[in-house]
Write a protein that holds these residues in place. Structure first.
Motif, PDB file in Angstrom:
ATOM      1  N   VAL A  35       9.428  -6.753  12.158  1.00  0.00           N
ATOM      2  CA  VAL A  35       8.415  -6.416  11.160  1.00  0.00           C
ATOM      3  C   VAL A  35       7.067  -6.432  11.871  1.00  0.00           C
ATOM      4  O   VAL A  35       6.506  -7.502  12.126  1.00  0.00           O
ATOM      5  CB  VAL A  35       8.415  -7.404   9.978  1.00  0.00           C
ATOM      6  N   ASN A  36       6.562  -5.259  12.240  1.00  0.00           N
ATOM      7  CA  ASN A  36       5.364  -5.155  13.078  1.00  0.00           C
ATOM      8  C   ASN A  36       5.610  -5.945  14.361  1.00  0.00           C
ATOM      9  O   ASN A  36       6.532  -5.637  15.094  1.00  0.00           O
ATOM     10  CB  ASN A  36       4.129  -5.613  12.309  1.00  0.00           C
ATOM     11  N   ASP A  37       4.828  -6.995  14.627  1.00  0.00           N
ATOM     12  CA  ASP A  37       5.020  -7.738  15.868  1.00  0.00           C
ATOM     13  C   ASP A  37       5.817  -9.029  15.663  1.00  0.00           C
ATOM     14  O   ASP A  37       5.855  -9.882  16.546  1.00  0.00           O
ATOM     15  CB  ASP A  37       3.657  -8.070  16.491  1.00  0.00           C
ATOM     16  N   LEU A  69      12.534 -11.867   3.268  1.00  0.00           N
ATOM     17  CA  LEU A  69      12.025 -12.300   4.571  1.00  0.00           C
ATOM     18  C   LEU A  69      11.072 -11.264   5.166  1.00  0.00           C
ATOM     19  O   LEU A  69      10.076 -11.626   5.810  1.00  0.00           O
ATOM     20  CB  LEU A  69      13.191 -12.573   5.526  1.00  0.00           C
ATOM     21  N   ILE A  70      11.354  -9.994   4.950  1.00  0.00           N
ATOM     22  CA  ILE A  70      10.410  -8.958   5.391  1.00  0.00           C
ATOM     23  C   ILE A  70       9.072  -9.145   4.684  1.00  0.00           C
ATOM     24  O   ILE A  70       8.001  -9.131   5.299  1.00  0.00           O
ATOM     25  CB  ILE A  70      10.981  -7.552   5.120  1.00  0.00           C
ATOM     26  N   ASP A  71       9.133  -9.347   3.369  1.00  0.00           N
ATOM     27  CA  ASP A  71       7.900  -9.561   2.613  1.00  0.00           C
ATOM     28  C   ASP A  71       7.168 -10.815   3.083  1.00  0.00           C
ATOM     29  O   ASP A  71       5.933 -10.837   3.161  1.00  0.00           O
ATOM     30  CB  ASP A  71       8.200  -9.664   1.122  1.00  0.00           C
ATOM     31  N   ASP A  72       7.915 -11.872   3.387  1.00  0.00           N
ATOM     32  CA  ASP A  72       7.278 -13.102   3.867  1.00  0.00           C
ATOM     33  C   ASP A  72       6.551 -12.880   5.193  1.00  0.00           C
ATOM     34  O   ASP A  72       5.452 -13.405   5.405  1.00  0.00           O
ATOM     35  CB  ASP A  72       8.321 -14.215   4.039  1.00  0.00           C
ATOM     36  N   ARG A 397       0.886  -5.145  -5.771  1.00  0.00           N
ATOM     37  CA  ARG A 397       0.430  -3.829  -5.328  1.00  0.00           C
ATOM     38  C   ARG A 397       0.016  -3.845  -3.858  1.00  0.00           C
ATOM     39  O   ARG A 397       0.319  -2.916  -3.106  1.00  0.00           O
ATOM     40  CB  ARG A 397      -0.727  -3.359  -6.202  1.00  0.00           C
ATOM     41  N   TYR A 398      -0.683  -4.881  -3.465  1.00  0.00           N
ATOM     42  CA  TYR A 398      -1.129  -4.954  -2.074  1.00  0.00           C
ATOM     43  C   TYR A 398       0.062  -5.110  -1.134  1.00  0.00           C
ATOM     44  O   TYR A 398       0.117  -4.496  -0.067  1.00  0.00           O
ATOM     45  CB  TYR A 398      -2.099  -6.124  -1.903  1.00  0.00           C
ATOM     46  N   LEU A 399       1.035  -5.942  -1.545  1.00  0.00           N
ATOM     47  CA  LEU A 399       2.225  -6.125  -0.715  1.00  0.00           C
ATOM     48  C   LEU A 399       3.006  -4.821  -0.589  1.00  0.00           C
ATOM     49  O   LEU A 399       3.540  -4.512   0.489  1.00  0.00           O
ATOM     50  CB  LEU A 399       3.112  -7.223  -1.311  1.00  0.00           C
ATOM     51  N   ALA A 400       3.063  -4.045  -1.656  1.00  0.00           N
ATOM     52  CA  ALA A 400       3.742  -2.743  -1.589  1.00  0.00           C
ATOM     53  C   ALA A 400       3.058  -1.833  -0.573  1.00  0.00           C
ATOM     54  O   ALA A 400       3.728  -1.125   0.192  1.00  0.00           O
ATOM     55  CB  ALA A 400       3.753  -2.084  -2.967  1.00  0.00           C
ATOM     56  N   ASP A 401       1.733  -1.866  -0.536  1.00  0.00           N
ATOM     57  CA  ASP A 401       1.002  -1.070   0.454  1.00  0.00           C
ATOM     58  C   ASP A 401       1.295  -1.556   1.875  1.00  0.00           C
ATOM     59  O   ASP A 401       1.480  -0.749   2.795  1.00  0.00           O
ATOM     60  CB  ASP A 401      -0.503  -1.149   0.187  1.00  0.00           C
ATOM     61  N   LEU A 402       1.318  -2.873   2.064  1.00  0.00           N
ATOM     62  CA  LEU A 402       1.627  -3.426   3.387  1.00  0.00           C
ATOM     63  C   LEU A 402       3.001  -2.968   3.854  1.00  0.00           C
ATOM     64  O   LEU A 402       3.191  -2.581   5.013  1.00  0.00           O
ATOM     65  CB  LEU A 402       1.577  -4.955   3.349  1.00  0.00           C
ATOM     66  N   ARG A 403       3.949  -3.023   2.944  1.00  0.00           N
ATOM     67  CA  ARG A 403       5.310  -2.660   3.316  1.00  0.00           C
ATOM     68  C   ARG A 403       5.412  -1.172   3.641  1.00  0.00           C
ATOM     69  O   ARG A 403       6.098  -0.772   4.580  1.00  0.00           O
ATOM     70  CB  ARG A 403       6.263  -3.027   2.176  1.00  0.00           C
ATOM     71  N   ALA A 404       4.723  -0.345   2.859  1.00  0.00           N
ATOM     72  CA  ALA A 404       4.775   1.100   3.088  1.00  0.00           C
ATOM     73  C   ALA A 404       4.204   1.472   4.443  1.00  0.00           C
ATOM     74  O   ALA A 404       4.631   2.458   5.064  1.00  0.00           O
ATOM     75  CB  ALA A 404       4.029   1.830   1.975  1.00  0.00           C
ATOM     76  N   ASN A 405       3.238   0.696   4.944  1.00  0.00           N
ATOM     77  CA  ASN A 405       2.565   1.012   6.203  1.00  0.00           C
ATOM     78  C   ASN A 405       3.067   0.206   7.392  1.00  0.00           C
ATOM     79  O   ASN A 405       2.556   0.360   8.507  1.00  0.00           O
ATOM     80  CB  ASN A 405       1.060   0.786   6.053  1.00  0.00           C
ATOM     81  N   TYR A 407       5.729  -1.319  10.320  1.00  0.00           N
ATOM     82  CA  TYR A 407       6.837  -0.906  11.184  1.00  0.00           C
ATOM     83  C   TYR A 407       7.981  -1.887  10.950  1.00  0.00           C
ATOM     84  O   TYR A 407       7.878  -3.078  11.261  1.00  0.00           O
ATOM     85  CB  TYR A 407       6.426  -0.934  12.659  1.00  0.00           C
ATOM     86  N   ILE A 408       9.073  -1.402  10.352  1.00  0.00           N
ATOM     87  CA  ILE A 408      10.219  -2.259  10.040  1.00  0.00           C
ATOM     88  C   ILE A 408      11.451  -1.589  10.627  1.00  0.00           C
ATOM     89  O   ILE A 408      11.755  -0.424  10.334  1.00  0.00           O
ATOM     90  CB  ILE A 408      10.383  -2.428   8.512  1.00  0.00           C
ATOM     91  N   ALA A 409      12.150  -2.321  11.498  1.00  0.00           N
ATOM     92  CA  ALA A 409      13.304  -1.722  12.182  1.00  0.00           C
ATOM     93  C   ALA A 409      14.381  -2.763  12.415  1.00  0.00           C
ATOM     94  O   ALA A 409      14.105  -3.945  12.646  1.00  0.00           O
ATOM     95  CB  ALA A 409      12.872  -1.124  13.524  1.00  0.00           C
ATOM     96  N   GLU A 410      15.627  -2.312  12.314  1.00  0.00           N
ATOM     97  CA  GLU A 410      16.773  -3.173  12.633  1.00  0.00           C
ATOM     98  C   GLU A 410      16.858  -3.303  14.152  1.00  0.00           C
ATOM     99  O   GLU A 410      16.683  -2.323  14.876  1.00  0.00           O
ATOM    100  CB  GLU A 410      18.059  -2.578  12.085  1.00  0.00           C
ATOM    101  N   GLU A 411      17.137  -4.505  14.615  1.00  0.00           N
ATOM    102  CA  GLU A 411      17.270  -4.730  16.062  1.00  0.00           C
ATOM    103  C   GLU A 411      18.693  -4.415  16.517  1.00  0.00           C
ATOM    104  O   GLU A 411      19.648  -4.558  15.753  1.00  0.00           O
ATOM    105  CB  GLU A 411      16.933  -6.181  16.397  1.00  0.00           C
TER     106      GLU A 411
END
Length: 411
Positions: A35-37, A69-72, A397-405, A407-411
């Motif tokens: 999730v990002n870094d 956990l992504i949201d956290d 709403r702010y968390l939804a924006d964070l998630r939309a922007n 970088y989230i990837a499966e390792e």
């Protein structure tokens, strides 16, 4: 599972929902998601899922754990970006407060978790993210979270005959102008058979025309009295996790999934009438029409601003109306129920899908009720309820924006 946990804690975890993936059994401490870094390990996924199962959280625990956990991670990253630091005392206080909702001490709650195979650090991480996020929201949106006396006055003047139930819904609005109507109905019928939040979320991202699609269709908590009658009936007919039958609307079809329901200490007043504006833009849901809607929205902070924007255009481009919720078209009522005054929506069409209808909510008026309310204590209670609801909506709403922007990837 300890009986007291299954009996008392489901509502505490109702906001912890959504998405897909189960942790592999091998190499528990290897990264599973980036999730990002930051990374989430297989061990964290397994532990969070086990905690959700112990707390009897609705839905698929593995799927829910992934999204939580992504949201956290996103919450912690946002908090760090403005210098929020969570102290040990704040974590302990948060753990104590959470355990107290089940009438347990922190030690008793930790003992129950340990018996379920859940490490103390798993609970601490959960609390740390929540505490950091609350601090972030208070610092980032201090003005928006403030509740003014006039708002308390309006709430106290509201109708106390309403319900004190609030619901957590997800939505999918599928465009269905005549050329696409048959295919849209077929897609909607298939979605109505879905049984998991992950399936519904994926479908929202693929098919929905509303802004919530970027967040898997998830909407924030809403008082059931603030929903339009058609959506209130839908919410009351569902159990957590269920998907509604397809609901035909103008040039579209809507589906809803109930993710959570709970009682609150505040009885929401009935809405007597809604003041709103419609602004018609040629092009339907095309990129050009959507871009035009965004430009108009950026220039208008309130409905009165739209008159200047529409100056010199045909009279039917801009209309402002006031109506009781029961008198609104279903699609307009549903969209307006998601807006605060001054906010806009560009998800609906008219003229067989050829015209985009941008909506702006001007105001909501509530019915007056008899006098005789408990003054100081009642005002404090109402102020707290209004503030908590507002903070929750801002945060969602702010968390939804964070998630939309992100970088989230499966390792």
């Amino acid at each position: 599972m300890p009986v007291f946990l299954s009996r008392t804690l489901p509502a505490l975890i109702a906001a912890l929902m959504l998405a897909p993936v189960a942790a592999p059994a091998q190499n528990l401490f290897a990264p599973a998601i980036r999730v990002n870094d930051a990374v989430i390990t297989n061990y964290e996924l397994q532990q969070r899922a086990a905690m959700l199962e112990l707390l009897n959280s609705p839905g698929n625990a593995a799927e829910t754990a992934r999204d939580d956990l992504i949201d956290d991670r996103l919450r912690l990253q946002a908090a760090r970006s403005i210098g929020v630091q969570v102290t040990e005392a704040e974590i302990l206080e948060g753990m104590e407060e959470f355990a107290g909702r089940a009438d347990l001490s922190r030690e008793e709650f930790l003992q129950a978790l340990t018996q379920g195979g859940i490490a103390e650090e798993t609970f601490r991480d959960f609390v740390r993210a929540g505490v950091a996020w609350r601090s972030f929201v208070r610092q980032r949106f201090p003005g928006e979270a403030q509740v003014f006396d006039v708002e308390v006055d309006r709430a106290i003047a509201g109708n106390r005959t309403g319900s004190n139930i609030r619901v957590l819904l997800s939505e999918i609005i599928i465009p269905a102008p005549p050329p696409q109507a048959e295919r849209a109905r077929a897609i909607a019928e298939e979605i109505s058979t879905y049984t998991t939040e992950a399936q519904f979320s994926a479908a929202a991202r693929e098919y929905s025309a509303t802004q919530s699609r970027e967040n898997g269709g998830r909407l924030p908590w809403q008082d059931i009295q603030e929903l339009p009658p058609v959506l209130r009936r839908v919410a009351q007919s569902l159990s957590p996790g269920e998907v509604s039958d397809p609901l035909p609307i103008t040039n579209g079809v809507a589906l809803f999934q109930l993710r959570g329901i709970e009682e609150t200490g505040y009885t929401a007043p009935e809405i007597a009438q809604v003041d709103y504006a419609t602004y018609l833009i040629p092009g339907g849901l095309s990129a050009e029409a959507q871009a035009r809607a965004r430009v108009i929205s950026s220039k208008a902070d309130r409905c009165d601003d739209l008159y200047g924007i529409a100056k010199g255009q045909p009279a039917n481009v801009l209309e402002r109306r006031t109506a009781a919720p029961s008198q609104l078209p279903d699609d307009i009522a549903i969209e307006l129920s998601k807006l605060d005054p001054g906010e806009t929506s560009a998800a609906l069409t008219r003229s067989n899908g050829q015209t985009l209808m941008m909506l702006m909510l001007c105001s909501r008026d509530r019915e007056a009720t008899p006098e005789g309310q408990d003054e100081d204590a009642r005002r404090d209670e109402v102020r707290l309820q209004l503030r908590n609801r507002r903070v929750g909506q801002i945060a969602e709403r702010y968390l939804a924006d964070l998630r939309a922007n992100a970088y989230i990837a499966e390792e």
